[in-house]
Scaffold this motif. Structure first.
Motif, PDB file in Angstrom:
ATOM      1  N   MET A   1      72.653  56.263  27.609  1.00 34.13           N
ATOM      2  CA  MET A   1      73.804  57.118  27.914  1.00 34.13           C
ATOM      3  C   MET A   1      75.095  56.412  27.506  1.00 34.13           C
ATOM      4  O   MET A   1      75.490  55.448  28.130  1.00 34.13           O
ATOM      5  CB  MET A   1      73.809  57.382  29.423  1.00 34.13           C
ATOM      6  N   PRO A   2      75.725  56.858  26.443  1.00 38.51           N
ATOM      7  CA  PRO A   2      76.889  56.106  25.960  1.00 38.51           C
ATOM      8  C   PRO A   2      78.055  56.105  26.960  1.00 38.51           C
ATOM      9  O   PRO A   2      78.554  57.150  27.345  1.00 38.51           O
ATOM     10  CB  PRO A   2      77.286  56.848  24.670  1.00 38.51           C
ATOM     11  N   GLU A   3      78.439  54.900  27.381  1.00 40.42           N
ATOM     12  CA  GLU A   3      79.617  54.711  28.214  1.00 40.42           C
ATOM     13  C   GLU A   3      80.656  53.993  27.344  1.00 40.42           C
ATOM     14  O   GLU A   3      80.474  53.887  26.135  1.00 40.42           O
ATOM     15  CB  GLU A   3      79.256  53.896  29.467  1.00 40.42           C
ATOM     16  N   LEU A   4      81.696  53.483  27.960  1.00 43.25           N
ATOM     17  CA  LEU A   4      82.774  52.876  27.166  1.00 43.25           C
ATOM     18  C   LEU A   4      82.272  51.861  26.124  1.00 43.25           C
ATOM     19  O   LEU A   4      82.630  51.964  24.948  1.00 43.25           O
ATOM     20  CB  LEU A   4      83.809  52.247  28.114  1.00 43.25           C
ATOM     21  N   PRO A   5      81.437  50.889  26.480  1.00 40.76           N
ATOM     22  CA  PRO A   5      81.041  49.876  25.477  1.00 40.76           C
ATOM     23  C   PRO A   5      80.229  50.445  24.313  1.00 40.76           C
ATOM     24  O   PRO A   5      80.361  49.972  23.180  1.00 40.76           O
ATOM     25  CB  PRO A   5      80.180  48.891  26.294  1.00 40.76           C
ATOM     26  N   GLU A   6      79.411  51.456  24.583  1.00 33.18           N
ATOM     27  CA  GLU A   6      78.609  52.045  23.511  1.00 33.18           C
ATOM     28  C   GLU A   6      79.494  52.869  22.572  1.00 33.18           C
ATOM     29  O   GLU A   6      79.375  52.776  21.344  1.00 33.18           O
ATOM     30  CB  GLU A   6      77.494  52.933  24.107  1.00 33.18           C
ATOM     31  N   VAL A   7      80.390  53.680  23.135  1.00 34.94           N
ATOM     32  CA  VAL A   7      81.277  54.484  22.280  1.00 34.94           C
ATOM     33  C   VAL A   7      82.214  53.572  21.491  1.00 34.94           C
ATOM     34  O   VAL A   7      82.509  53.816  20.319  1.00 34.94           O
ATOM     35  CB  VAL A   7      82.059  55.523  23.122  1.00 34.94           C
ATOM     36  N   GLU A   8      82.642  52.483  22.131  1.00 38.03           N
ATOM     37  CA  GLU A   8      83.493  51.507  21.445  1.00 38.03           C
ATOM     38  C   GLU A   8      82.752  50.899  20.241  1.00 38.03           C
ATOM     39  O   GLU A   8      83.331  50.718  19.162  1.00 38.03           O
ATOM     40  CB  GLU A   8      83.890  50.410  22.442  1.00 38.03           C
ATOM     41  N   THR A   9      81.487  50.601  20.417  1.00 41.67           N
ATOM     42  CA  THR A   9      80.670  50.020  19.339  1.00 41.67           C
ATOM     43  C   THR A   9      80.511  51.014  18.188  1.00 41.67           C
ATOM     44  O   THR A   9      80.667  50.660  17.010  1.00 41.67           O
ATOM     45  CB  THR A   9      79.285  49.609  19.893  1.00 41.67           C
ATOM     46  N   ILE A  10      80.228  52.260  18.533  1.00 38.40           N
ATOM     47  CA  ILE A  10      80.079  53.297  17.502  1.00 38.40           C
ATOM     48  C   ILE A  10      81.405  53.481  16.753  1.00 38.40           C
ATOM     49  O   ILE A  10      81.437  53.592  15.532  1.00 38.40           O
ATOM     50  CB  ILE A  10      79.618  54.633  18.136  1.00 38.40           C
ATOM     51  N   LYS A  11      82.502  53.478  17.500  1.00 40.27           N
ATOM     52  CA  LYS A  11      83.826  53.614  16.872  1.00 40.27           C
ATOM     53  C   LYS A  11      84.074  52.495  15.870  1.00 40.27           C
ATOM     54  O   LYS A  11      84.535  52.738  14.747  1.00 40.27           O
ATOM     55  CB  LYS A  11      84.909  53.587  17.950  1.00 40.27           C
TER      56      LYS A  11
END
Ligand SMILES: [Zn+2]
Length: 286
Positions: A1-11
């Motif tokens: 479940m993408p939270e801040l760190p996962e979305v940040e990584t994708i960005k």
């Protein structure tokens, strides 16, 4: 479940891998994805646009375009953005394909089907995000902010951490890890926290999210980066989905129960509901 760190990584991946490319054609393969504008207009406005930047706000991923539009993704539970090649073309659960110049394609794949996308004018973005709480790494997000905004609430602290209006980007995985680090029982009422506990909570929010970013996200099940790789932070979790195993700090068994409707993991010895520290357990506040 993408939270801040996962979305940040994708960005960050998008910045390095696809920003600068032109979208030759957009292909929606699951109409449930498109929330705004109507699908035909969504496809038409994406066609020919060049990606000029990528940003994150809370758990939203924002791709900036040279057309004054921004493509906003909510990856919800299982959304993946995958660049083909080098990733092999996904065989199922594809919701959107962006055909890029040079023959590459950016796939949005979601086995849960909950991902959503919007195409917004720049001026609509601000309005869209107006009620989100501060970013945890912003100057606005201080111990004082936390205490003043949450300190008079009788609600359980875990539910407040998940409330995107109060602080943005935290979901179920990081909330459990944050409360473990701050030695707070997830059911503690916010109005019972001491000054030292607010400081510990603030520090734990930042340190856990920073560690998640450092480890390129947490892959419990579905999260992948843009090159299809799992994150590493799942190897550093202390309580999340570690119920039945020993607490790394005190050895007591980590438990799991539903709190505020969410599966919640904590150490009943380190995180006492009455806020006391067990004999012999030193409360270390930073
Ligand atoms: Zn413990």
């Amino acid at each position: 479940m993408p939270e801040l760190p996962e979305v940040e990584t994708i960005k960050e991946d998008l910045r390095g891998l696809v920003v600068g490319s032109r979208i030759e054609r957009a292909e929606v393969t699951d109409s449930a994805l498109v929330e705004q504008p109507p699908e035909g207009e969504f496809v038409r406005r994406l066609g020919g646009a060049r990606m000029t930047g990528a940003r994150r706000r809370a758990k939203h991923l924002i791709v900036e375009l040279d057309t004054q539009d921004a493509l906003v993704f909510q990856l919800k539970i299982g959304g993946q953005l995958l660049l083909v090649p080098p990733v092999e073309e996904p065989e199922d659960s594809v919701m959107l394909v962006l055909h890029l110049e040079g023959g590459r394609r950016l796939f949005l794949r979601d086995q849960t089907g909950f991902s959503r996308a919007r195409l917004l004018r720049e001026e609509e973005l601000e309005e869209r995000f107006a009620d989100l709480g501060p970013e945890p790494f912003s100057a606005e997000f201080t111990v004082r902010y936390l205490r003043e905004r949450l300190g008079s609430r009788r609600a359980q602290i875990k539910s407040l951490l998940l409330d995107q209006h109060l602080v943005s980007g935290i979901g179920n995985i990081y909330a459990d890890e944050i409360l473990y680090d701050a030695r707070l029982h997830p059911r503690r009422r916010a109005n019972t926290l001491s000054e030292g506990e607010w400081e510990a909570l603030h520090g734990a929010i930042r340190s856990n999210l920073a560690a998640g970013i450092e480890h390129r996200g947490t892959t419990v099940r579905l999260y992948r980066d843009v090159l299809g790789r799992a994150g590493e932070h799942q190897n550093h979790l202390r309580v999340f989905e570690r119920h039945g195993r020993p607490c790394p700090r005190c050895g007591a068994e980590v438990v799991r129960e539903k709190i505020g409707g969410r599966p919640t993991h904590y150490c009943p010895r380190c995180q006492r509901e009455d806020g006391s520290a067990e004999d012999g357990v030193q409360l270390e506040l930073e």
